[in-house]
Structure formats: structure tokens, C-alpha cells
Scaffold this motif. Structure first.
Motif, PDB file in Angstrom:
ATOM      1  N   LEU A 155       0.797  -1.023   0.120  1.00  0.00           N
ATOM      2  CA  LEU A 155      -0.114   0.033   0.186  1.00  0.00           C
ATOM      3  C   LEU A 155       0.566   1.289   0.547  1.00  0.00           C
ATOM      4  O   LEU A 155       0.771   2.910  -0.267  1.00  0.00           O
ATOM      5  CB  LEU A 155      -0.254   0.099   1.070  1.00  0.00           C
ATOM      6  CG  LEU A 155      -1.667  -1.512   1.434  1.00  0.00           C
ATOM      7  CD1 LEU A 155      -3.269  -1.013   2.054  1.00  0.00           C
ATOM      8  CD2 LEU A 155      -3.225  -1.055  -0.039  1.00  0.00           C
ATOM      9  N   LYS A 156       2.241   1.331   0.424  1.00  0.00           N
ATOM     10  CA  LYS A 156       2.874   2.108   0.533  1.00  0.00           C
ATOM     11  C   LYS A 156       3.793   2.633  -0.750  1.00  0.00           C
ATOM     12  O   LYS A 156       3.440   3.717  -1.277  1.00  0.00           O
ATOM     13  CB  LYS A 156       3.828   2.388   1.564  1.00  0.00           C
ATOM     14  CG  LYS A 156       5.158   3.196   1.999  1.00  0.00           C
ATOM     15  CD  LYS A 156       6.341   3.176   2.809  1.00  0.00           C
ATOM     16  CE  LYS A 156       7.407   2.093   2.217  1.00  0.00           C
ATOM     17  NZ  LYS A 156       8.556   1.594   3.054  1.00  0.00           N
ATOM     18  N   LYS A 157       4.258   1.547  -1.127  1.00  0.00           N
ATOM     19  CA  LYS A 157       4.114   1.765  -2.890  1.00  0.00           C
ATOM     20  C   LYS A 157       3.201   2.589  -3.490  1.00  0.00           C
ATOM     21  O   LYS A 157       4.258   3.344  -4.655  1.00  0.00           O
ATOM     22  CB  LYS A 157       4.924   0.124  -2.903  1.00  0.00           C
ATOM     23  CG  LYS A 157       5.220   0.249  -4.559  1.00  0.00           C
ATOM     24  CD  LYS A 157       6.415  -1.031  -4.242  1.00  0.00           C
ATOM     25  CE  LYS A 157       7.193  -0.637  -5.861  1.00  0.00           C
ATOM     26  NZ  LYS A 157       6.837  -2.564  -6.854  1.00  0.00           N
ATOM     27  N   TYR A 174      -3.996   5.756   0.783  1.00  0.00           N
ATOM     28  CA  TYR A 174      -3.451   4.683   0.823  1.00  0.00           C
ATOM     29  C   TYR A 174      -2.491   4.098   1.933  1.00  0.00           C
ATOM     30  O   TYR A 174      -1.931   3.368   2.952  1.00  0.00           O
ATOM     31  CB  TYR A 174      -2.443   4.643  -0.360  1.00  0.00           C
ATOM     32  CG  TYR A 174      -3.299   3.952  -1.495  1.00  0.00           C
ATOM     33  CD1 TYR A 174      -2.695   2.850  -2.240  1.00  0.00           C
ATOM     34  CD2 TYR A 174      -3.756   4.539  -2.437  1.00  0.00           C
ATOM     35  CE1 TYR A 174      -3.660   1.817  -3.300  1.00  0.00           C
ATOM     36  CE2 TYR A 174      -4.625   4.451  -3.589  1.00  0.00           C
ATOM     37  CZ  TYR A 174      -4.228   3.220  -4.293  1.00  0.00           C
ATOM     38  OH  TYR A 174      -4.727   1.841  -4.880  1.00  0.00           O
ATOM     39  N   PHE A 175      -1.615   5.524   2.242  1.00  0.00           N
ATOM     40  CA  PHE A 175      -0.804   5.371   4.028  1.00  0.00           C
ATOM     41  C   PHE A 175      -1.341   5.768   4.589  1.00  0.00           C
ATOM     42  O   PHE A 175      -0.547   4.900   6.250  1.00  0.00           O
ATOM     43  CB  PHE A 175      -0.252   7.074   3.203  1.00  0.00           C
ATOM     44  CG  PHE A 175       0.402   7.523   2.077  1.00  0.00           C
ATOM     45  CD1 PHE A 175       1.453   6.634   1.813  1.00  0.00           C
ATOM     46  CD2 PHE A 175       0.695   8.770   1.645  1.00  0.00           C
ATOM     47  CE1 PHE A 175       1.958   6.857   0.616  1.00  0.00           C
ATOM     48  CE2 PHE A 175       1.789   8.962   0.277  1.00  0.00           C
ATOM     49  CZ  PHE A 175       2.058   8.012  -0.119  1.00  0.00           C
ATOM     50  N   GLU A 176      -2.989   5.425   5.099  1.00  0.00           N
ATOM     51  CA  GLU A 176      -3.466   5.370   6.281  1.00  0.00           C
ATOM     52  C   GLU A 176      -3.571   4.220   6.564  1.00  0.00           C
ATOM     53  O   GLU A 176      -3.475   3.454   7.883  1.00  0.00           O
ATOM     54  CB  GLU A 176      -4.545   7.283   6.482  1.00  0.00           C
ATOM     55  CG  GLU A 176      -4.604   8.204   6.731  1.00  0.00           C
ATOM     56  CD  GLU A 176      -5.496   8.852   6.179  1.00  0.00           C
ATOM     57  OE1 GLU A 176      -6.198  10.150   6.906  1.00  0.00           O
ATOM     58  OE2 GLU A 176      -6.642   8.308   5.574  1.00  0.00           O
ATOM     59  N   HIS A 204       7.669   1.764  10.663  1.00  0.00           N
ATOM     60  CA  HIS A 204       6.656   2.006   9.812  1.00  0.00           C
ATOM     61  C   HIS A 204       6.615   3.498  10.146  1.00  0.00           C
ATOM     62  O   HIS A 204       6.308   4.794   9.346  1.00  0.00           O
ATOM     63  CB  HIS A 204       5.849   0.887   9.598  1.00  0.00           C
ATOM     64  CG  HIS A 204       4.611   1.251  10.286  1.00  0.00           C
ATOM     65  ND1 HIS A 204       5.462  -0.117  11.396  1.00  0.00           N
ATOM     66  CD2 HIS A 204       3.696   1.667  10.599  1.00  0.00           C
ATOM     67  CE1 HIS A 204       4.456   0.571  12.668  1.00  0.00           C
ATOM     68  NE2 HIS A 204       3.364   0.828  12.280  1.00  0.00           N
ATOM     69  N   ARG A 205       6.718   3.606  10.963  1.00  0.00           N
ATOM     70  CA  ARG A 205       6.601   4.971  11.713  1.00  0.00           C
ATOM     71  C   ARG A 205       7.176   6.425  10.605  1.00  0.00           C
ATOM     72  O   ARG A 205       6.444   7.243  10.533  1.00  0.00           O
ATOM     73  CB  ARG A 205       5.472   5.364  13.197  1.00  0.00           C
ATOM     74  CG  ARG A 205       5.093   4.242  13.698  1.00  0.00           C
ATOM     75  CD  ARG A 205       4.930   4.108  15.216  1.00  0.00           C
ATOM     76  NE  ARG A 205       4.419   2.794  15.370  1.00  0.00           N
ATOM     77  CZ  ARG A 205       4.626   2.435  17.113  1.00  0.00           C
ATOM     78  NH1 ARG A 205       5.290   3.089  17.884  1.00  0.00           N
ATOM     79  NH2 ARG A 205       3.735   1.261  17.262  1.00  0.00           N
ATOM     80  N   GLN A 206       7.929   6.026  10.994  1.00  0.00           N
ATOM     81  CA  GLN A 206       7.831   7.460  11.269  1.00  0.00           C
ATOM     82  C   GLN A 206       7.872   7.981   8.800  1.00  0.00           C
ATOM     83  O   GLN A 206       7.680   9.109   8.523  1.00  0.00           O
ATOM     84  CB  GLN A 206       9.763   7.597  10.830  1.00  0.00           C
ATOM     85  CG  GLN A 206      11.122   8.749  10.642  1.00  0.00           C
ATOM     86  CD  GLN A 206      12.149   8.516  10.849  1.00  0.00           C
ATOM     87  OE1 GLN A 206      12.835   7.588  11.681  1.00  0.00           O
ATOM     88  NE2 GLN A 206      12.728   9.586  10.626  1.00  0.00           N
ATOM     89  N   GLU A 207       8.630   6.741   8.072  1.00  0.00           N
ATOM     90  CA  GLU A 207       7.849   7.155   6.584  1.00  0.00           C
ATOM     91  C   GLU A 207       6.688   7.234   6.597  1.00  0.00           C
ATOM     92  O   GLU A 207       6.269   7.944   5.894  1.00  0.00           O
ATOM     93  CB  GLU A 207       8.482   5.895   6.299  1.00  0.00           C
ATOM     94  CG  GLU A 207       8.649   6.013   4.716  1.00  0.00           C
ATOM     95  CD  GLU A 207       9.174   5.784   4.138  1.00  0.00           C
ATOM     96  OE1 GLU A 207       9.016   5.156   2.701  1.00  0.00           O
ATOM     97  OE2 GLU A 207       9.600   3.777   4.245  1.00  0.00           O
ATOM     98  N   LEU A 208       5.679   6.466   6.993  1.00  0.00           N
ATOM     99  CA  LEU A 208       4.266   6.639   6.826  1.00  0.00           C
ATOM    100  C   LEU A 208       3.975   8.115   7.069  1.00  0.00           C
ATOM    101  O   LEU A 208       3.092   8.838   6.490  1.00  0.00           O
ATOM    102  CB  LEU A 208       4.063   5.474   7.433  1.00  0.00           C
ATOM    103  CG  LEU A 208       3.457   4.218   6.560  1.00  0.00           C
ATOM    104  CD1 LEU A 208       2.690   3.330   6.497  1.00  0.00           C
ATOM    105  CD2 LEU A 208       3.128   5.006   4.921  1.00  0.00           C
TER     106      LEU A 208
END
Length: 220
Positions: A155-157, A174-176, A204-208
């Protein structure tokens, strides 16, 4: 806003198909509103909860308890240009993989639940040697935790691609959803025993969070 997922997950397992199992998931997704209202509160089931999270945030899940039923679901999904992820018990996995290869059906990845991984290592290694993306687990909760993390990364991609296409409002969703899935993995990967030194990944927390902030900024 629900996502129009490019993926579908097919779960081949006699146990999951039983009426006595994953009742909350079936209550939420398989019966009508009137029937749902009549169902009394059900005991908490972590497998149930993880299945519901995967289905809510990333991709539809279809269940089969025979190889033929699963093959039909795969063929139908491929017809609609869906990318298929297959979850299977070891017994049925060993049975269906040769048929998938014979029919040349495209499978993105395999997740296999084994009561005993060592007893299934040979055929699993053979699948990997033949280029299949297959992972084996000896506990269904562990399998679903990995699936949550893997789908979160997908989903992140996809969200990044949507953001680059100048559609920040869709990218944000998507990010949420990616964040929600990854957090569900953290929840169930956190030991209940305070003496257990295992710490679930929270990378994942920092990047998302950064990506969500970027999408919100682009929406202004």
C-alpha cells in the motif's frame, strides 16, 4: 473511502471454512445487517481480528476449503486482472501448487501454514527453487502478522505512485491504510509477558507519518 485494490487474497483451508471458526469475521462480512444485529457478542479472537484488518484495509479475502474451489477463485480473479495472494494449509498447499503451475496461473506470493514446518521443508524449498515466492509459518497469527506488514508495504508503494501522479487525496488514504495495517501487526507482535525481550518493528511509523504529511500538504 475504500481502496480499489489491485489484489485479492484467496485462503484455502478446511479449518477457516468451519462455521465454528473466525465467527466475528463472518459476522462482519458474510451476513446481512439484520442477521448481524441478531448475533450476540463474540469472544475476542486475534486471528479473526487480523483477518478483518487485512480485508478492511488492503484487499478482499475469499475462502475455499477444496483445491478445485480455490482454483476456480484464482481463475476468476485473474480474469478480472487481480493480483492473487494465496494462503493455504500445508496439506492443501502441497496439493494445489502443482495444479497452479500446470495451469500457469499467476500467483504473486504464497503464505503457507504448517503444523510442522520441518515436515514440509522439502516441498517448500523445491517451490522456492522453482522461483515461487513462498513463506511458511507454524502459527496462523504469525502468518497474519507478516501478511499485514507485507500488505502495508504494498500500500505504501502504491500510495507513493499515486502521490507522484498528483492525486494526494487518494495517496493519503493508501498511507493511512498502510499505517493501520502495520500498527495491527505491532499490536499482535507485542509480547504479553513483560519479561519477553522481543520488540516488534515500528520502522514504518516515521516514513508513513512523513508521507501522510506530504500528501496533506499537497492537498492544500
Amino acid at each position: 473511502m475504500a481502496l480499489n485494490s489491485a489484489y485479492t487474497i484467496i485462503w484455502l483451508d478446511v479449518h477457516i471454512g468451519s462455521k465454528a471458526n473466525c465467527r466475528q469475521m463472518k459476522k462482519d462480512f458474510e451476513v446481512g445487517l439484520v442477521e448481524t444485529a441478531a448475533v450476540p457478542p463474540l469472544p475476542h479472537d486475534p486471528i479473526d481480528d487480523l483477518i478483518c484488518a487485512v480485508r478492511e484495509y488492503s484487499a478482499p479475502i475469499q475462502f475455499a476449503d477444496t483445491t478445485n474451489d480455490a482454483l476456480n477463485l484464482i481463475e476468476n480473479s485473474v480474469t478480472y486482472n487481480k493480483k492473487v495472494i494465496l494462503i493455504s494449509s500445508a496439506t492443501l498447499g502441497k496439493e494445489i501448487v502443482p495444479e497452479i503451475n500446470k495451469q500457469q496461473l499467476p500467483i504473486e506470493s504464497y503464505y503457507v501454514f504448517c503444523g510442522n514446518i520441518e515436515n514440509n521443508r522439502d516441498w517448500g524449498s523445491e517451490c522456492i527453487d522453482n522461483g515461487l515466492d513462498i513463506q511458511m509459518f507454524d502459527h496462523q497469527t504469525t502468518l497474519l502478522i507478516r501478511l499485514c506488514r507485507d500488505m502495508s508495504k504494498i500500500l505504501k508503494k502504491d500510495g507513493i505512485a499515486v502521490l507522484n501522479a498528483k492525486k494526494p487525496e487518494f495517496a493519503l488514504k493508501y498511507f493511512e491504510f498502510a499505517y493501520a495495517l502495520a500498527e495491527k501487526a505491532v499490536e499482535y507482535d507485542t509480547p504479553t509477558d513483560s519479561s519477553d525481550k522481543h520488540h516488534p518493528s515500528t520502522e514504518h511509523r516515521q516514513e508513513l507519518n512523513s508521507l501522510m504529511a506530504k500528501a496533506k500538504q499537497d492537498m492544500k
